[in-house]
Design a protein around this motif. Structure first.
Motif, PDB file in Angstrom:
ATOM      1  N   VAL A  35       4.667   4.913 -15.227  1.00 20.69           N
ATOM      2  CA  VAL A  35       4.059   6.185 -15.631  1.00 20.69           C
ATOM      3  C   VAL A  35       2.915   5.993 -16.631  1.00 20.69           C
ATOM      4  N   PHE A  36       2.487   4.760 -16.852  1.00 22.47           N
ATOM      5  CA  PHE A  36       1.378   4.484 -17.766  1.00 22.47           C
ATOM      6  C   PHE A  36       0.109   5.147 -17.220  1.00 22.47           C
ATOM      7  N   PRO A  37      -0.687   5.826 -18.058  1.00 19.53           N
ATOM      8  CA  PRO A  37      -1.887   6.534 -17.566  1.00 19.53           C
ATOM      9  C   PRO A  37      -3.064   5.581 -17.315  1.00 19.53           C
ATOM     10  N   TYR A  38      -2.968   4.784 -16.263  1.00 23.55           N
ATOM     11  CA  TYR A  38      -3.990   3.776 -15.968  1.00 23.55           C
ATOM     12  C   TYR A  38      -5.382   4.377 -15.807  1.00 23.55           C
ATOM     13  N   ASN A  39      -5.508   5.452 -15.043  1.00 26.17           N
ATOM     14  CA  ASN A  39      -6.821   6.033 -14.772  1.00 26.17           C
ATOM     15  C   ASN A  39      -7.529   6.436 -16.063  1.00 26.17           C
ATOM     16  N   GLN A  40      -6.828   7.161 -16.928  1.00 26.29           N
ATOM     17  CA  GLN A  40      -7.446   7.636 -18.160  1.00 26.29           C
ATOM     18  C   GLN A  40      -7.774   6.483 -19.102  1.00 26.29           C
ATOM     19  N   VAL A  41      -6.849   5.553 -19.248  1.00 27.62           N
ATOM     20  CA  VAL A  41      -7.070   4.421 -20.155  1.00 27.62           C
ATOM     21  C   VAL A  41      -8.214   3.554 -19.642  1.00 27.62           C
ATOM     22  N   PHE A  42      -8.244   3.294 -18.353  1.00 25.53           N
ATOM     23  CA  PHE A  42      -9.290   2.465 -17.782  1.00 25.53           C
ATOM     24  C   PHE A  42     -10.659   3.122 -17.943  1.00 25.53           C
ATOM     25  N   LEU A  43     -10.735   4.433 -17.732  1.00 24.85           N
ATOM     26  CA  LEU A  43     -11.987   5.153 -17.892  1.00 24.85           C
ATOM     27  C   LEU A  43     -12.494   5.069 -19.333  1.00 24.85           C
ATOM     28  N   VAL A  44     -11.620   5.295 -20.296  1.00 23.66           N
ATOM     29  CA  VAL A  44     -12.008   5.243 -21.708  1.00 23.66           C
ATOM     30  C   VAL A  44     -12.428   3.831 -22.110  1.00 23.66           C
ATOM     31  N   VAL A  45     -11.694   2.822 -21.657  1.00 26.79           N
ATOM     32  CA  VAL A  45     -12.024   1.434 -22.007  1.00 26.79           C
ATOM     33  C   VAL A  45     -13.382   1.041 -21.424  1.00 26.79           C
ATOM     34  N   ILE A  46     -13.628   1.348 -20.175  1.00 27.12           N
ATOM     35  CA  ILE A  46     -14.901   0.981 -19.544  1.00 27.12           C
ATOM     36  C   ILE A  46     -16.047   1.779 -20.160  1.00 27.12           C
ATOM     37  N   LEU A  47     -15.826   3.018 -20.499  1.00 32.83           N
ATOM     38  CA  LEU A  47     -16.868   3.813 -21.164  1.00 32.83           C
ATOM     39  C   LEU A  47     -17.223   3.194 -22.519  1.00 32.83           C
ATOM     40  N   GLY A  48     -16.219   2.853 -23.301  1.00 34.58           N
ATOM     41  CA  GLY A  48     -16.467   2.195 -24.588  1.00 34.58           C
ATOM     42  C   GLY A  48     -17.138   0.847 -24.416  1.00 34.58           C
ATOM     43  N   TRP A  49     -16.694   0.105 -23.406  1.00 39.15           N
ATOM     44  CA  TRP A  49     -17.279  -1.208 -23.103  1.00 39.15           C
ATOM     45  C   TRP A  49     -18.760  -1.051 -22.775  1.00 39.15           C
ATOM     46  N   GLU A  74       0.813  -1.215   0.000  1.00 35.73           N
ATOM     47  CA  GLU A  74       0.000   0.000   0.000  1.00 35.73           C
ATOM     48  C   GLU A  74       0.849   1.269   0.000  1.00 35.73           C
ATOM     49  N   ASN A  75       2.124   1.174   0.390  1.00 32.85           N
ATOM     50  CA  ASN A  75       2.983   2.351   0.420  1.00 32.85           C
ATOM     51  C   ASN A  75       3.493   2.718  -0.965  1.00 32.85           C
ATOM     52  N   THR A  76       3.465   1.761  -1.891  1.00 27.75           N
ATOM     53  CA  THR A  76       3.925   2.035  -3.239  1.00 27.75           C
ATOM     54  C   THR A  76       2.782   2.642  -4.038  1.00 27.75           C
ATOM     55  N   ARG A  77       2.832   3.917  -4.282  1.00 30.01           N
ATOM     56  CA  ARG A  77       1.788   4.615  -5.024  1.00 30.01           C
ATOM     57  C   ARG A  77       2.283   4.884  -6.439  1.00 30.01           C
ATOM     58  N   LEU A  78       1.423   4.619  -7.385  1.00 30.62           N
ATOM     59  CA  LEU A  78       1.744   4.919  -8.779  1.00 30.62           C
ATOM     60  C   LEU A  78       1.177   6.295  -9.106  1.00 30.62           C
ATOM     61  N   PRO A  79       1.908   7.096  -9.869  1.00 28.80           N
ATOM     62  CA  PRO A  79       1.456   8.470 -10.109  1.00 28.80           C
ATOM     63  C   PRO A  79       0.177   8.566 -10.933  1.00 28.80           C
ATOM     64  N   ASN A  80      -0.091   7.597 -11.798  1.00 24.45           N
ATOM     65  CA  ASN A  80      -1.252   7.677 -12.683  1.00 24.45           C
ATOM     66  C   ASN A  80      -2.238   6.547 -12.441  1.00 24.45           C
ATOM     67  N   TYR A  81      -2.258   6.021 -11.227  1.00 19.64           N
ATOM     68  CA  TYR A  81      -3.169   4.932 -10.905  1.00 19.64           C
ATOM     69  C   TYR A  81      -3.758   5.137  -9.523  1.00 19.64           C
ATOM     70  N   ASP A  82      -5.059   5.328  -9.483  1.00 19.43           N
ATOM     71  CA  ASP A  82      -5.793   5.433  -8.235  1.00 19.43           C
ATOM     72  C   ASP A  82      -6.722   4.227  -8.153  1.00 19.43           C
ATOM     73  N   PRO A  83      -6.402   3.226  -7.311  1.00 23.67           N
ATOM     74  CA  PRO A  83      -7.212   2.010  -7.255  1.00 23.67           C
ATOM     75  C   PRO A  83      -8.674   2.262  -6.903  1.00 23.67           C
ATOM     76  N   ALA A  84      -8.932   3.229  -6.021  1.00 24.99           N
ATOM     77  CA  ALA A  84     -10.317   3.515  -5.639  1.00 24.99           C
ATOM     78  C   ALA A  84     -11.095   4.090  -6.827  1.00 24.99           C
ATOM     79  N   PHE A  85     -10.478   4.997  -7.575  1.00 18.91           N
ATOM     80  CA  PHE A  85     -11.123   5.567  -8.761  1.00 18.91           C
ATOM     81  C   PHE A  85     -11.409   4.485  -9.790  1.00 18.91           C
ATOM     82  N   CYS A  86     -10.416   3.655 -10.084  1.00 14.67           N
ATOM     83  CA  CYS A  86     -10.595   2.596 -11.086  1.00 14.67           C
ATOM     84  C   CYS A  86     -11.625   1.575 -10.627  1.00 14.67           C
ATOM     85  N   ARG A  87     -11.680   1.293  -9.329  1.00 16.91           N
ATOM     86  CA  ARG A  87     -12.696   0.360  -8.822  1.00 16.91           C
ATOM     87  C   ARG A  87     -14.087   0.951  -8.990  1.00 16.91           C
ATOM     88  N   ASN A  88     -14.249   2.245  -8.735  1.00 16.24           N
ATOM     89  CA  ASN A  88     -15.542   2.897  -8.954  1.00 16.24           C
ATOM     90  C   ASN A  88     -15.930   2.886 -10.424  1.00 16.24           C
TER      91      ASN A  88
END
Length: 158
Positions: free
Chosen positions: A120-134, A6-20
């Motif tokens: 540095v992969f933009p997980y939040n943005q990519v995940f949002l776009v993929v789920i929206l398209g899905w 839990e101490n390792t935070r990625l700059p472009n990944y918020d697990p709570a946001f992606c889970r929502n």
């Protein structure tokens, strides 16, 4: 796979946001499939503008809404699967970023072809776009029913 630190935070990944995002995507897909099943089972298409649930594109080719619905079942199931197994998917993302994830041969070949810096992969943005398209794809039979069978399309400023 080791537990996520839990101490390792990625700059472009918020697990709570992606889970929502996964939760809302799964809900939209699930509700869309249930609504499509209800419409297919409760509405008689014989007296409407889509007899036998077939619509025609502008060039006159038939499109079966039943086939389109069948094609959207797997993506809807997958969206629900991702949400219910979110902890595993989140751990895979962290393992990729820390370099402790061992992919299968196909993914390894893709990694070797085009390496990605997962830190540095933009997980939040990519995940949002993929789920929206899905979600849009999973609800496409509803959109086809509304626009192709009800005459609603003539009221849209297209």
């Amino acid at each position: 796979m080791p537990a996520m630190d839990e101490n390792t935070r990625l700059p472009n990944y918020d697990p709570a946001f992606c889970r929502n995002v996964a939760k809302w995507g799964a809900a939209v897909c699930f509700v869309g499939v249930v609504a499509e099943i209800c419409i297919f089972s409760l509405v008689d298409p014989a007296h409407g503008s889509c007899p036998a649930w077939i619509i025609y594109d502008p060039s006159g080719h038939p499109i079966s809404l039943g086939v389109v619905f069948a094609l959207t079942l797997f993506p809807a199931f997958w969206a629900c699967f991702v949400f219910f197994n979110w902890k595993h998917f989140s751990q895979v993302i962290h393992a990729q970023a820390t370099g402790t994830y061992t992919p299968g041969p196909l993914l390894q070949a893709l990694r070797d072809y085009r390496p990605i810096d997962y830190r540095v992969f933009p997980y939040n943005q990519v995940f949002l776009v993929v789920i929206l398209g899905w979600s849009i794809f999973c609800t496409s039979p509803l959109w086809l029913m509304l626009l192709g069978c009800t005459g609603l399309a003539r009221y849209l400023p297209l």
